[in-house]
Design a protein around this motif. Structure first.
Motif, PDB file in Angstrom:
ATOM      1  N   LYS A 368      29.443  44.061  48.916  1.00  0.00           N
ATOM      2  CA  LYS A 368      28.386  43.101  49.192  1.00  0.00           C
ATOM      3  C   LYS A 368      27.069  43.825  48.936  1.00  0.00           C
ATOM      4  O   LYS A 368      26.841  44.928  49.423  1.00  0.00           O
ATOM      5  N   THR A 370      22.865  43.693  48.922  1.00  0.00           N
ATOM      6  CA  THR A 370      21.634  43.069  49.411  1.00  0.00           C
ATOM      7  C   THR A 370      20.436  43.786  48.795  1.00  0.00           C
ATOM      8  O   THR A 370      20.354  45.017  48.845  1.00  0.00           O
ATOM      9  N   SER A 389      26.038  41.854  39.152  1.00  0.00           N
ATOM     10  CA  SER A 389      27.256  41.606  39.919  1.00  0.00           C
ATOM     11  C   SER A 389      28.495  42.092  39.174  1.00  0.00           C
ATOM     12  O   SER A 389      29.361  42.763  39.748  1.00  0.00           O
ATOM     13  N   ALA A 394      30.206  43.576  42.549  1.00  0.00           N
ATOM     14  CA  ALA A 394      29.610  42.941  43.725  1.00  0.00           C
ATOM     15  C   ALA A 394      30.101  41.499  43.807  1.00  0.00           C
ATOM     16  O   ALA A 394      29.706  40.653  43.004  1.00  0.00           O
ATOM     17  N   SER A 395      30.981  41.226  44.766  1.00  0.00           N
ATOM     18  CA  SER A 395      31.469  39.856  44.938  1.00  0.00           C
ATOM     19  C   SER A 395      30.466  39.000  45.691  1.00  0.00           C
ATOM     20  O   SER A 395      30.493  37.773  45.617  1.00  0.00           O
ATOM     21  N   VAL A 396      29.554  39.659  46.443  1.00  0.00           N
ATOM     22  CA  VAL A 396      28.461  38.964  47.123  1.00  0.00           C
ATOM     23  C   VAL A 396      27.170  39.694  46.772  1.00  0.00           C
ATOM     24  O   VAL A 396      27.080  40.919  46.915  1.00  0.00           O
ATOM     25  N   GLU A 398      22.808  39.108  47.143  1.00  0.00           N
ATOM     26  CA  GLU A 398      21.761  38.239  47.674  1.00  0.00           C
ATOM     27  C   GLU A 398      20.430  38.985  47.768  1.00  0.00           C
ATOM     28  O   GLU A 398      20.390  40.216  47.810  1.00  0.00           O
ATOM     29  N   ALA A 422      32.813  44.506  50.689  1.00  0.00           N
ATOM     30  CA  ALA A 422      32.871  43.051  50.847  1.00  0.00           C
ATOM     31  C   ALA A 422      34.069  42.662  51.708  1.00  0.00           C
ATOM     32  O   ALA A 422      35.161  43.226  51.587  1.00  0.00           O
TER      33      ALA A 422
END
Length: 423
Positions: A368, A370, A389, A394-396, A398, A422
């Protein structure tokens, strides 16, 4: 053994010299070997060394690494037969660079992809063959490191030590000299492009719009046209443009070679020099193509060639040019906003990969991600979110204006990056 001491010359020991050997030779070799072991273990691949006994691989890169491995065996054998230990080292240094900085780097995605299809297995087989061939060939020169590698590469049919194995025998079946020429041509173009980047402080991660190529060698041109996808990726440019004439990239100017012409012309030298400075681009191109250009100087015919005329090249706007023999390469150095944003994204990817290593994450771990940063970096994030990604698993991913992660430099800005496994 690669130093002057084997020729009975003096040598001065230097700690810096040892560090350089470790940095430029030992570590790249170990990195290549570690790469193979790591990914073979992940995929559960066991190589036998007989993968290509019946049929050579389909991928040109695989056939190439088999071919240059055999070239190394041949060249090292010939040097050792001549009792020239220093010359025997050079082919081994070359193959370390070819494995690490070309074969593995060009094939990373084949090893990264999921599954174990024929293409991926052939990549493992070719890399195994190259590493094992090197280990057997280099064992008299670096006995302990090669023994360590051999113990992990040997099969049940091999002897218990690399030093009990026969020295490799040259296998002409694996040689493809035309393929070696093709790859060397592409590598030359890529090397020249990178040299231009270094010369003008444009890092490799910064995409550029185009590279222009001109060659007076038709065989070179055919190769470069066929391999332009490789050139695009290696030089990180959006377009490869081929020109027929070098003067489409540069403006020529010519000066007399006084050292050569002075003896021939005597008092007419000054007048001849003035005429040479008036030569047009077309006339200078004729000389560069290897032809003779005849001019008249006060009633005397003077034959101008590349031996008695010095040619200078000046680049056109936003174009940086380098010439080496028959090949001229020009990089368009104007960086648009879109290109700059992609450069920021590539800096981010590199920083995330380093953070993954420092955090002890496995190669296959999904994360994940950020991010935070300036408005310029946010624009790059929006534009290249999917690219980042995919490159970093990176599966998440933001954007969080309140995040205070690790700094990752991107030119004059800094990304703030936080990563975690993640869920």
């Amino acid at each position: 053994m690669h130093s002057a001491v084997v020729r009975a010359d003096e040598i001065r020991y230097s700690d810096d010299g040892v560090r350089e050997v470790i940095k430029s030779i030992i570590l790249p070799l170990w990195n290549s070997y570690s790469f193979f072991v790591q990914y073979a273990n992940i995929d559960g691949v066991t190589c036998t060394g007989h993968e290509f006994d019946e049929k050579l691989p389909d991928n040109p890169l695989d056939r190439w690494i088999l071919s240059v491995s055999q070239k190394m065996v041949k060249d090292v054998r010939e040097a050792m037969d001549d009792y020239d230990l220093s010359a025997a080292i050079d082919p081994m240094l070359t193959i370390i660079d070819q494995i690490n900085n070309w074969y593995i780097r060009r094939n990373r995605r084949r090893f990264w992809k999921s599954g174990s299809d024929t293409d991926k297995l052939e990549a493992y087989g070719a890399l195994y063959y190259a590493l094992k061939t090197f280990t057997l060939t280099a064992s008299p020169f670096i006995p302990f490191l090669t023994e360590n590698m051999y113990q992990n590469l040997r099969t049940a049919e091999d002897k218990e030590s690399v030093h009990l194995m026969d020295f490799p025998t040259y296998n002409e079946r694996f040689r493809d000299e035309q393929l070696e020429f093709q790859m060397a041509t592409v590598q030359k173009a890529v090397s020249m492009g990178r040299s231009l980047r270094n010369q003008f402080n444009i890092k490799n991660r910064q995409p550029l719009q185009s590279v222009a190529l001109v060659t007076r060698n038709e065989e070179e041109k055919k190769v470069l046209e066929a391999m332009q996808d490789t050139i695009l990726e290696e030089l990180n440019v959006k377009q490869v443009i081929f020109h027929d004439r070098e003067d489409e990239l540069v403006e020529y100017s010519a000066k007399a070679n006084f050292r050569v012409l002075g003896k021939q012309l005597g008092s007419k030298m000054k007048a001849c020099a003035a005429e040479i400075e008036k030569l047009s681009n077309e006339q200078i191109a004729t000389i560069l193509d290897g032809h003779t250009l005849t001019i008249s100087v006060d009633g005397t015919d003077v034959n101008l060639t590349s031996e008695n005329v010095l040619v200078e090249r000046s680049e056109k706007e936003d174009l940086k040019v380098l010439n080496d023999g028959t090949l001229t390469i020009g990089l368009e150095t104007k960086i648009t906003e879109a290109l700059k944003n992609e450069g920021y994204a590539r800096d981010l990817v590199r920083g995330i990969q380093n953070l993954r290593k420092e955090s002890g994450f496995e190669i296959t771990d999904r994360i994940k991600l950020t991010l935070n940063g300036s408005k310029e970096l946010k624009n790059a994030f929006v534009q290249f979110k999917d690219f980042v990604s995919a490159e970093t698993l990176a599966s998440v991913i933001e954007w969080d204006e309140n995040s205070n992660g690790t700094k990752v430099d991107a030119e004059e800005f800094s990304w703030l990056v936080s990563i975690e496994i993640a869920k």
